[in-house]
Design a protein around this motif. Structure first.
Motif, PDB file in Angstrom:
ATOM      1  N   ARG A   1       1.002  -0.827   0.304  1.00 29.04           N
ATOM      2  CA  ARG A   1      -0.195   0.577   0.136  1.00 29.04           C
ATOM      3  C   ARG A   1       0.834   1.734   0.297  1.00 29.04           C
ATOM      4  O   ARG A   1       0.795   2.296  -0.744  1.00 29.04           O
ATOM      5  N   GLY A   2       1.994   1.142   0.710  1.00 26.99           N
ATOM      6  CA  GLY A   2       3.060   2.735   0.945  1.00 26.99           C
ATOM      7  C   GLY A   2       3.670   3.419  -0.543  1.00 26.99           C
ATOM      8  O   GLY A   2       3.448   3.696  -0.637  1.00 26.99           O
ATOM      9  N   PRO A   3       3.834   2.098  -1.077  1.00 25.40           N
ATOM     10  CA  PRO A   3       4.998   2.067  -2.197  1.00 25.40           C
ATOM     11  C   PRO A   3       3.766   2.782  -3.330  1.00 25.40           C
ATOM     12  O   PRO A   3       4.260   3.823  -3.673  1.00 25.40           O
TER      13      PRO A   3
ATOM     14  N   VAL B   1       1.908   6.512  -6.587  1.00 26.92           N
ATOM     15  CA  VAL B   1      -0.326   7.396  -7.643  1.00 26.92           C
ATOM     16  C   VAL B   1       0.336   8.569  -7.592  1.00 26.92           C
ATOM     17  O   VAL B   1      -0.121   9.193  -7.783  1.00 26.92           O
ATOM     18  N   THR B   2       0.830   8.842  -5.949  1.00 22.89           N
ATOM     19  CA  THR B   2       0.847  10.275  -5.834  1.00 22.89           C
ATOM     20  C   THR B   2       1.562  11.560  -6.627  1.00 22.89           C
ATOM     21  O   THR B   2       1.249  12.884  -7.611  1.00 22.89           O
ATOM     22  N   ALA B   3       2.632  10.887  -6.935  1.00 18.50           N
ATOM     23  CA  ALA B   3       3.932  11.234  -8.316  1.00 18.50           C
ATOM     24  C   ALA B   3       3.058  11.043  -9.764  1.00 18.50           C
ATOM     25  O   ALA B   3       3.351  12.070 -10.133  1.00 18.50           O
ATOM     26  N   ILE B   4       2.425  10.517  -9.530  1.00 20.36           N
ATOM     27  CA  ILE B   4       1.768  10.035 -10.963  1.00 20.36           C
ATOM     28  C   ILE B   4       0.417  11.688 -11.420  1.00 20.36           C
ATOM     29  O   ILE B   4       0.582  11.952 -12.381  1.00 20.36           O
ATOM     30  N   ARG B   5      -0.422  11.130 -10.133  1.00 24.77           N
ATOM     31  CA  ARG B   5      -1.220  13.090 -10.603  1.00 24.77           C
ATOM     32  C   ARG B   5      -0.297  13.898 -10.641  1.00 24.77           C
ATOM     33  O   ARG B   5      -1.312  14.954 -10.746  1.00 24.77           O
TER      34      ARG B   5
ATOM     35  N   LEU C   1      11.628   5.617  -5.590  1.00 23.41           N
ATOM     36  CA  LEU C   1       9.941   5.199  -5.529  1.00 23.41           C
ATOM     37  C   LEU C   1       9.645   3.549  -6.109  1.00 23.41           C
ATOM     38  O   LEU C   1       8.783   3.472  -7.508  1.00 23.41           O
ATOM     39  N   PRO C   2      10.245   2.483  -5.936  1.00 25.59           N
ATOM     40  CA  PRO C   2      10.439   1.412  -7.141  1.00 25.59           C
ATOM     41  C   PRO C   2       9.096   0.474  -6.314  1.00 25.59           C
ATOM     42  O   PRO C   2       8.771   1.162  -4.714  1.00 25.59           O
ATOM     43  N   VAL C   3       8.609  -0.132  -6.377  1.00 22.49           N
ATOM     44  CA  VAL C   3       7.126  -0.660  -6.734  1.00 22.49           C
ATOM     45  C   VAL C   3       7.545  -2.271  -6.531  1.00 22.49           C
ATOM     46  O   VAL C   3       7.534  -2.916  -7.867  1.00 22.49           O
TER      47      VAL C   3
END
Length: 650
Positions: A229-231, A236-240, A354-356
């Motif tokens: 959830r955290g990553p 998502v914040t970066a993409i938005r 921002l690794p996922v």
């Protein structure tokens, strides 16, 4: 617990025959089905004194007692066996691969290149490498290496740095733990690559009581980890917040079956996509968001958008130097990288904060939900559409025949493309073709493009294509596999044509004859070395003095590749040079597609006709000092280009 008395070779073969990969596949409609298939459906092999009495005898016994348990396929070159396994694995999205067995010494050493290729490409391949006597009772034996400081070092030890897993069965009892560990790595999306089991020739033939449990069916469920959830929230914040986001789609999209999830995401958000070589097919070519290949050999459209992207979303990519244009592709001052990868090693590339670390398909599905209602700005959407239109127009122009005596490679690619069906598969690996194909080939199917470019191994093409065709046939898929190969790569490794003939496997091979190493010749010019040593010529002297003989001014060699292929029993269509060559090529491909067995098409090309410029750069250092004007000029240009490199800290 019941047991059976078996040799190590017999136990290993039967164990492999009962391993199953299980994967959940999500269809375009969102429904899922479970795919269960043999992890190792067969074995390639060349028998010698290291494996003929061990694994070889075990394969024979299995064929006699239970035909189909572990099919054996004869090969002509040990390296090519591994290439076939990799091509097979690509078509099966890494769910299955072949085992390859080789004899002691040179047989094993011939497999080293294949091992490196599999590991570099993150593709599963099981290597059963024969080794010298564990007992050393007849020490030293034929083909044994001898090092006074360490007499235990043998050829098989060279596989250690090339393998994702390596172990040696020095006692029969070790087989159980080693075999299980090997299958774990083979079926792990984050760890897979070459898996090597070294088998001393005496141990292969020794007997042991084997528990029935070891020989029973065993399932290996592919891991598809969900994003944490955290990553995910940070991504998502970066993409938005991005004004100019870009997706870089790598091979992980294909291997996880994520192409439908990718399509849904980009259709909802308008985010454009650039593909790596391994990611070709992640999005169909004419999709509005597909800008084509990215990086050093990418399209002008993808590279133009990459240069201004402020958030780069890498999905299942290794971020090689070709993808990043040697770290010149992404030029926005505050560019941020969101790296989605099942392997943490790749997710943290370029210092991304921002690794996922998760499966590509599962993450794309989650992103689609979390980005609901979010779209790129209209001005950016217009820019994406305009750059795509411009590049598509450039490709159309590159495909137009010039009517010259020798067609250029772009024209040849266009003619082959037009003659193939949408689901057919193009295979390539090395030379100038990978760059031209990444720019020009219009991929119409997720499995329709396979360019081995992590190792870019000359000679992979025919063997890899044969493996890909095997993989399709195993699924009841009759689409055609078309191999495009230059004369340089063909001469490196072409003997698996004999295998195609022996087994009646339909394969279409197009040999482009340009009298040398066209790709390196062009690169040689850019570094000021004037195509030195890259043309196939006689060693002759310009002044008649034998001491001055070289390969730069001699006559071209009279090598007849069409005759060579015909000598193997392949149907050959030899296209004569001339303005009619492209028309003849189109008809030849149609003839080959209608045939039931392998066909080779041979034609000549002009190596000085290039594909449209894509704006990418590749860092190849130029000599810092030289007495040659050409080299000094190349060094000056290199210094100008290198200024654009950046650390790319996300």
């Amino acid at each position: 617990m019941s047991t059976r008395r078996m040799t190590v070779g017999q136990a290993l073969v039967e164990f492999l025959a009962h391993q199953w990969t299980v994967d959940e596949v999500v269809g375009a409609d969102g429904t899922s089905t479970v795919v269960r298939e043999r992890t190792v459906p067969g074995t390639f092999g060349i028998f010698g004194h290291g494996n003929v009495a061990g694994v070889g005898q075990a394969l024979l016994q299995a064929a006699v007692e239970e035909p189909g348990l572990m099919p054996y396929h004869q090969a002509r070159n040990e390296q090519a066996m591994v290439h076939q396994a990799v091509g097979y694995a690509r078509m099966h999205r890494r769910r299955a691969t072949y085992a390859s067995t080789a004899s002691v010494g040179p047989g094993a050493a011939n497999m080293l290149t294949g091992a490196a290729l599999a590991t570099a490409n993150r593709m599963p391949a099981l290597l059963l490498v024969s080794d010298t006597f564990a007992t050393r009772v007849a020490d030293p034996v034929l083909q044994q290496l001898e090092f006074p400081h360490d007499t235990g070092i043998q050829v098989s030890d060279a596989f250690r740095p090339l393998s994702r897993y390596f172990d040696r069965v020095q006692r029969p009892e070790q087989l159980f733990s080693i075999a299980l560990a090997a299958l774990r790595v083979l079926t792990d999306p984050a760890e897979t690559g070459a898996v090597t089991i070294a088998l001393p020739e005496d141990v292969q033939a020794e007997s042991i009581d084997v528990p029935e449990e070891f020989l029973a069916d065993r399932e290996w469920h592919l891991r598809r980890p969900l994003p944490e959830r955290g990553p995910l929230a940070r991504a998502v914040t970066a993409i938005r917040g991005a004004k100019r986001p870009l997706i870089v789609a790598g091979g992980g999209v294909i291997y996880s079956g994520a192409e439908d999830a990718l399509r849904r995401l980009v259709e909802a958000t308008g985010i454009p996509v650039g593909t790596t070589q391994a990611g070709g097919g992640a999005l169909i070519w004419d999709h509005p968001q597909n800008l084509g290949g990215i990086g050093a050999t990418g399209t002008a459209a993808a590279n133009a958008i990459a240069a201004e992207a402020d958030v780069v979303i890498g999905i299942g990519t290794r971020y090689s130097d070709f993808t990043t244009g040697s770290r010149t592709a992404f030029q926005a001052p505050e560019v941020t990288f969101v790296n989605i990868n099942v392997a943490s090693f790749d997710a943290y590339k370029h210092g991304s904060q921002l690794p996922v670390i998760a499966d590509a398909r599962e993450t794309l599905i989650a992103l689609r939900t979390e980005l609901d209602g979010h779209t790129v700005e209209s001005g950016y959407a217009d820019r994406i559409a305009a750059t795509k239109r411009e590049w598509d127009t450039a490709v159309d122009a590159a495909f137009v025949p010039t009517g010259g005596e020798l067609p250029g490679q772009p024209e040849i690619i266009g003619a082959v493309y037009a003659a193939m069906d949408p689901r057919d598969v193009i295979i390539q690996a090395a030379g100038s073709l990978p760059g031209d194909l990444q720019k020009l080939w219009r991929v119409r199917d997720p499995l329709g493009y396979h360019v081995e470019y992590a190792f870019s191994c000359m000679g992979y093409e025919i063997a890899g294509g044969l493996g890909a065709k095997r993989g399709l046939l195993a699924d009841g898929d009759d689409r055609d596999v078309v191999v495009m190969v230059g004369d340089g790569s063909y001469l490196m490794l072409h003997t698996e044509l004999v295998t195609a003939v022996a087994e009646g496997i339909k394969l279409i091979v197009i040999i482009i004859q340009n009298q040398g190493y066209a790709s390196i010749g062009h690169l040689s010019e850019t570094v000021g070395s004037q195509r030195y040593g890259t043309r196939y010529r006689y060693a002759e002297s310009p002044d008649g003095d034998p001491a001055h003989a070289d390969f730069e001014c001699g006559r071209f060699l009279p090598v007849d590749l069409a005759a060579n292929a015909a000598s193997y029993g392949v149907d050959v269509i030899d296209i004569a040079p001339g303005p009619q060559a492209l028309g003849d090529l189109s008809r030849a491909v149609a003839t080959a597609k209608a045939a039931s067995g392998p066909t080779v098409i041979h034609l000549h090309s002009d190596p000085f006709v290039y594909a449209p410029e894509g704006g990418g750069w590749w860092d190849v250092p130029v000599a810092e000092v030289s007495t040659m004007d050409s080299t000094r000029a190349a060094r000056a240009d290199y210094e100008r280009q290198r200024v654009q490199q950046r650390p790319l800290l996300g």
